[in-house]
Motif scaffolding. Sequence first.
Motif, mmCIF file in Angstrom:
data_model
loop_
_atom_site.group_PDB
_atom_site.id
_atom_site.type_symbol
_atom_site.label_atom_id
_atom_site.label_comp_id
_atom_site.label_asym_id
_atom_site.label_seq_id
_atom_site.Cartn_x
_atom_site.Cartn_y
_atom_site.Cartn_z
ATOM 1 N N LEU A 194 0.822 -1.211 0.000
ATOM 2 C CA LEU A 194 0.000 0.000 0.000
ATOM 3 C C LEU A 194 0.861 1.269 0.000
ATOM 4 O O LEU A 194 0.536 2.260 -0.662
ATOM 5 C CB LEU A 194 -0.934 -0.019 1.215
ATOM 6 C CG LEU A 194 -2.063 1.010 1.233
ATOM 7 C CD1 LEU A 194 -2.937 0.913 -0.007
ATOM 8 C CD2 LEU A 194 -2.918 0.826 2.489
ATOM 9 N N GLU A 195 1.965 1.190 0.719
ATOM 10 C CA GLU A 195 2.844 2.360 0.795
ATOM 11 C C GLU A 195 3.420 2.671 -0.601
ATOM 12 O O GLU A 195 3.452 3.824 -1.038
ATOM 13 C CB GLU A 195 3.968 2.089 1.781
ATOM 14 C CG GLU A 195 4.421 3.307 2.545
ATOM 15 C CD GLU A 195 5.346 2.894 3.690
ATOM 16 O OE1 GLU A 195 6.541 3.135 3.564
ATOM 17 O OE2 GLU A 195 4.843 2.280 4.666
ATOM 18 N N ALA A 196 3.864 1.621 -1.268
ATOM 19 C CA ALA A 196 4.419 1.815 -2.611
ATOM 20 C C ALA A 196 3.339 2.348 -3.549
ATOM 21 O O ALA A 196 3.607 3.186 -4.417
ATOM 22 C CB ALA A 196 4.970 0.485 -3.144
ATOM 23 N N LEU A 197 2.127 1.872 -3.347
ATOM 24 C CA LEU A 197 1.022 2.346 -4.187
ATOM 25 C C LEU A 197 0.779 3.837 -3.953
ATOM 26 O O LEU A 197 0.623 4.610 -4.903
ATOM 27 C CB LEU A 197 -0.248 1.539 -3.888
ATOM 28 C CG LEU A 197 -1.484 1.931 -4.698
ATOM 29 C CD1 LEU A 197 -1.311 1.537 -6.164
ATOM 30 C CD2 LEU A 197 -2.746 1.308 -4.124
ATOM 31 N N ALA A 225 -8.856 0.601 1.138
ATOM 32 C CA ALA A 225 -7.783 1.603 1.184
ATOM 33 C C ALA A 225 -7.157 1.777 -0.201
ATOM 34 O O ALA A 225 -6.820 2.887 -0.621
ATOM 35 C CB ALA A 225 -6.723 1.178 2.195
ATOM 36 N N ILE A 226 -7.033 0.675 -0.921
ATOM 37 C CA ILE A 226 -6.484 0.754 -2.286
ATOM 38 C C ILE A 226 -7.423 1.571 -3.172
ATOM 39 O O ILE A 226 -6.997 2.468 -3.908
ATOM 40 C CB ILE A 226 -6.286 -0.669 -2.861
ATOM 41 C CG1 ILE A 226 -5.176 -1.394 -2.098
ATOM 42 C CG2 ILE A 226 -5.984 -0.623 -4.359
ATOM 43 C CD1 ILE A 226 -5.053 -2.873 -2.422
ATOM 44 N N ALA A 227 -8.722 1.270 -3.066
ATOM 45 C CA ALA A 227 -9.708 1.996 -3.875
ATOM 46 C C ALA A 227 -9.678 3.484 -3.549
ATOM 47 O O ALA A 227 -9.690 4.337 -4.441
ATOM 48 C CB ALA A 227 -11.104 1.413 -3.641
ATOM 49 N N ASP A 228 -9.593 3.798 -2.259
ATOM 50 C CA ASP A 228 -9.572 5.216 -1.860
ATOM 51 C C ASP A 228 -8.327 5.917 -2.409
ATOM 52 O O ASP A 228 -8.387 7.071 -2.836
ATOM 53 C CB ASP A 228 -9.618 5.344 -0.331
ATOM 54 C CG ASP A 228 -10.979 4.927 0.232
ATOM 55 O OD1 ASP A 228 -11.939 4.815 -0.567
ATOM 56 O OD2 ASP A 228 -11.082 4.699 1.454
ATOM 57 N N THR A 229 -7.199 5.192 -2.369
ATOM 58 C CA THR A 229 -5.949 5.778 -2.866
ATOM 59 C C THR A 229 -6.068 6.102 -4.359
ATOM 60 O O THR A 229 -5.693 7.189 -4.808
ATOM 61 C CB THR A 229 -4.784 4.787 -2.643
ATOM 62 O OG1 THR A 229 -4.734 4.474 -1.254
ATOM 63 C CG2 THR A 229 -3.464 5.366 -3.104
ATOM 64 N N ILE A 230 -6.581 5.159 -5.122
ATOM 65 C CA ILE A 230 -6.690 5.354 -6.576
ATOM 66 C C ILE A 230 -7.719 6.441 -6.883
ATOM 67 O O ILE A 230 -7.455 7.368 -7.652
ATOM 68 C CB ILE A 230 -7.085 4.031 -7.265
ATOM 69 C CG1 ILE A 230 -5.990 2.972 -7.080
ATOM 70 C CG2 ILE A 230 -7.368 4.263 -8.755
ATOM 71 C CD1 ILE A 230 -4.664 3.320 -7.710
ATOM 72 N N HIS A 231 -8.881 6.331 -6.278
ATOM 73 C CA HIS A 231 -9.930 7.318 -6.545
ATOM 74 C C HIS A 231 -9.499 8.714 -6.072
ATOM 75 O O HIS A 231 -9.792 9.713 -6.727
ATOM 76 C CB HIS A 231 -11.244 6.906 -5.873
ATOM 77 C CG HIS A 231 -11.899 5.740 -6.549
ATOM 78 N ND1 HIS A 231 -12.629 4.797 -5.880
ATOM 79 C CD2 HIS A 231 -11.920 5.362 -7.850
ATOM 80 C CE1 HIS A 231 -13.086 3.882 -6.726
ATOM 81 N NE2 HIS A 231 -12.661 4.209 -7.934
ATOM 82 N N ALA A 233 -6.663 9.922 -6.200
ATOM 83 C CA ALA A 233 -5.733 10.501 -7.180
ATOM 84 C C ALA A 233 -6.424 10.737 -8.523
ATOM 85 O O ALA A 233 -5.782 11.135 -9.493
ATOM 86 C CB ALA A 233 -4.541 9.566 -7.359
ATOM 87 N N GLY A 234 -7.725 10.461 -8.580
ATOM 88 C CA GLY A 234 -8.461 10.700 -9.828
ATOM 89 C C GLY A 234 -8.418 9.528 -10.792
ATOM 90 O O GLY A 234 -8.870 9.644 -11.942
ATOM 91 N N GLY A 235 -7.883 8.400 -10.366
ATOM 92 C CA GLY A 235 -7.828 7.228 -11.242
ATOM 93 C C GLY A 235 -9.031 6.325 -11.045
ATOM 94 O O GLY A 235 -9.860 6.551 -10.156
ATOM 95 N N LEU A 236 -9.125 5.297 -11.883
ATOM 96 C CA LEU A 236 -10.219 4.335 -11.778
ATOM 97 C C LEU A 236 -9.655 2.948 -11.483
ATOM 98 O O LEU A 236 -8.488 2.664 -11.737
ATOM 99 C CB LEU A 236 -11.045 4.311 -13.064
ATOM 100 C CG LEU A 236 -11.752 5.616 -13.439
ATOM 101 C CD1 LEU A 236 -12.583 5.432 -14.701
ATOM 102 C CD2 LEU A 236 -12.633 6.106 -12.300
ATOM 103 N N GLY A 257 -15.595 -1.337 -4.602
ATOM 104 C CA GLY A 257 -15.134 -0.047 -5.100
ATOM 105 C C GLY A 257 -14.576 -0.075 -6.509
ATOM 106 O O GLY A 257 -14.040 0.917 -6.999
ATOM 107 N N PHE A 258 -14.702 -1.216 -7.180
ATOM 108 C CA PHE A 258 -14.206 -1.271 -8.561
ATOM 109 C C PHE A 258 -15.162 -0.531 -9.502
ATOM 110 O O PHE A 258 -16.378 -0.589 -9.334
ATOM 111 C CB PHE A 258 -14.050 -2.726 -9.018
ATOM 112 C CG PHE A 258 -12.866 -3.406 -8.391
ATOM 113 C CD1 PHE A 258 -11.602 -3.275 -8.954
ATOM 114 C CD2 PHE A 258 -13.004 -4.159 -7.229
ATOM 115 C CE1 PHE A 258 -10.497 -3.889 -8.370
ATOM 116 C CE2 PHE A 258 -11.904 -4.775 -6.640
ATOM 117 C CZ PHE A 258 -10.646 -4.643 -7.208
ATOM 118 N N ASP A 259 -14.566 0.136 -10.497
ATOM 119 C CA ASP A 259 -15.359 0.893 -11.465
ATOM 120 C C ASP A 259 -15.701 0.062 -12.690
ATOM 121 O O ASP A 259 -16.686 0.326 -13.373
ATOM 122 C CB ASP A 259 -14.565 2.130 -11.916
ATOM 123 C CG ASP A 259 -14.241 3.030 -10.744
ATOM 124 O OD1 ASP A 259 -15.160 3.711 -10.256
ATOM 125 O OD2 ASP A 259 -13.083 3.029 -10.279
#
Lengths: 494, 459
Positions: A194-197, A225-231, A233-236, A257-259
């Motif tokens: 997660l940190e690297a992500l 947490a992964i979904a929140d990190t990506i979303h 940053a504006g990603g999907l 949380g997958f798009d």
Amino acid sequence: MSKLIFELSTEGRGARAQWPQTPAEALDDLPGELRRRTPPALPHLSELQVVRHYTRLSQRNFSIDTHFYPLGSCTMKYNPRGAHRAASQPGFLQRHPLAPPALSQGVLGCLHRLQAILEEVTGMRGVSLAPMAGAQGEFAGIAMIRAYHEARGDHERKEILIPTAAHGTNPATASMCGYRVREIPVTSGGDVDLEALQQAVGPHTAGLMMTNPSTCGVFETQIRAIADTIHGAGGLLYYDGANLNAILGKVRPGDMGFDVIHMNLHKTFATPHGGGGPGAGPVGVNERLLPFLPRPLVVEDRTADDGLHYRWADKAESPHSIGTLSAFGGNIGILLRALAYALLLGRDGLLRVAEYATLNANYLARALEDAGFQLAFPQRRASHEFIITLQREAREWGVGATDFAKRLLDHGVHAPTVHFPLLIPECLLIEPTETEDLATLDAFVAAMQATRREAEAHPDRLHQAPHTMPIGRLDEVSAARNPDLVWRGDPPMA
Amino acid sequence: MPFIPHTEAEVGQMLARIDAPSVAALFEEIPSELRAAPLDLHDGLNEMDMLRWMGAQARKDEGTLCFAGAGCYDHHIPAAVWDIATRGEFMTAYTPYQAEASQGTLQLIYEYQSMMAHLMAMDLSNASLYDGASGLGEALLMAVRGNRGSRSRRVLVADSLNPRYRGAAQTIVGPQHIELVPLALDASGVTDTEVLAEHEGLDFAALVIQQPNYFGRLESVHSLTDWAHAQGMLVIAVVNPIAAAVLAPPGEWGENGADIAVGDGQPLGIPMASGGPSFGFMCCTERLVRQMPGRLIGRATDARGTPGYTLVLQAREQHIRRSKATSNICTNQGLLVTAATIHMALLGATGLAQVATACHHANNQLLRHLTAIPGVQVRFDGPHFHEAAVRLPVDPATVLTQLAAEGILGGVPLAPDYPGLSDCLLVCATEMRTDADMARFAGALARTLTAPPRCQAGA
């Protein structure tokens, strides 16, 4: 060895019952320079020769119908014959793809029902059945992510993030869609780092592709947490449905949380693998990607006064679609088999798929561990598949995952997936599926134990395995250097 | 429990072995807030009830008399083809990654590659792609990568290409910024050689030609191929494999032959089945082999010198090269290739040529039936193969609706893709259509043209 079909040919022979009778002068109106001058070098055979040759070839295969196939990430479960029959009825087989709705209510009704079932199973708002395999579903999914960013005028997002444990199709898909790939490491516990992500995401991030459970055979618990990190940053977030079998009815990608998601119906919905296809890779999306779904889509019009309740949506109804992916509507014959399977299982049956696939995997993992094999993630609960690593066996006796895999063939077991995921050395990825019984699992453990004993006592027997197959290991290096891809009347190069 | 063999006693025994109190407990790692509520789905059906429902659906679409082609053709399929192809050993096998346990499928694909290369008169064939249209998309990517003399990301695409192929190819190459530049038709429904000069001296990676083209017309493939090669383009041939039995095959186009041949294998023993699954074939020259997408099977020998078959040149593929692969394709259309191989073995060169001849004959017969109706004309002059555009004196969409009411699929309207041909239908008769079928179609068409469309009651 088995002769090639060309070697059975004798000039003057032919399966004449299959030849329509037409006068040759029927072609006389075609310009001579556009006609074929010499016939293609196809074999001349009787019908019996053809039937016997291919029946015999079929017997030189492993298949689910004949062998246990614990092939990780491939979900080689029983393919119900009833589903095959359901899709093989004349009304389905004889329908031309461009027949209008008045001649197509049967098939359109089936496809509409399947769309609705897949939406419910995945927790998505819309489904397109168009993609013809998992990789094409991935392509459609990433193309939709691209179309979404572009529609918002967000042109700086040029990177797709992919965990190192991902299937090769993921990075290949991202490249085909014009994206750079950045790999995200996986921790020793089998989770995404997660940190690297968090360090990798930014305004250049278009999205993240992942499976859950991952190819490490464990459920990614930090998914929110992964979904929140990506979303954030504006990603999907893209869900590779290769492992959907593990969670049917238990947890839905849409709720995680997958798009966007693709499903492999030839895995999860038990359609036959066919020796390498056909598959079907429908895509599901949430609200924000709905406008971009690939065509064609089936829509229902309950109030149609002509009684035609189902039709293909007009192009004008999806102006932002990424477009079509095939000449017609995808692998509809496979979609019908998947629908038949879903009808047979229903709500409770689909849930049991995940439960018993998981039970079988955990039982097998424990039994192998008890037999002395090393699990890659012993502290974790296995999902529908798990990994053992033969690092110790390789170090002590010089026998690796490939040697084990080849020797298992002699025991009548198809080899598990070998050397994948790439981050675990000398690994076997094992997926028993829910349709195998306890006796089969126990026999597999016995075969693994026997192989291990042999590895210690007679490592050469493993190096030279298999011993009972029609051929031994082939010299792939010289086959690649000088590929012989087409029969031209000569014997193989020794 | 459908397809789950476990007895209650076995489940207990297995749970005890893994120290789990229940099957549900195996999902404890899934955070509770994510767990799904019971799915809102139907109760499971037994096989009899499932077949009853699916059977009723299938019967709704049964019995249509088909005069449509446009990339999908109603041919006779020998009974042996699917009897053998659906043997469980072929149908339920996985991709042949374990060569020693997959010699049946692998040898069959090697035979397929050989037959297809011979039929197309090309150096080699891959093991299949999804369908002809997506195969064209892959061919465009391959040509842009493989044309060492060109830096262009533009390809010339004849307007006479099946528009559904153009559409799918566009979706596939669009994200890589490859541009499809159209080449106009002339008055006879083939690529206009006059407009070629406008493109001379410009850099294009490839030229795409379909033979026979979408309207069943024959392109001047030899001169088009030579022209494209002189301009430094690769030539991508889109062909019907049945037609290739009697028409010049792509490898013999012009002086040096086409560089890539693609198309749909459906005419080789695959039922129409709503257009899929079918399979895409792709052949190319030796020079392009390392640019080929998809699987390739090669012949090799084992340590004892026994010949066998295996996947080769896998370094092109996604499971090895990942983001540097020639394509993301993984699963292809193996079972359809199995059927097509058996089909080609049964028919042989003579049988395939006879099928092609019979189709050509049938289509000419159909055109005679239809043009005997006042106001109905063949749209383009010159020979046609397999299908033709016919011009109607009334709106084709209305005609098709009325024909459908009589169970006849009277062709494919050209209006959506060719505004200039909005008064035309694309019709096709294969060897399956009898003279009586054609008379029935012509009779129904004549009635729709003479009688005004049925009015609403009271209007």
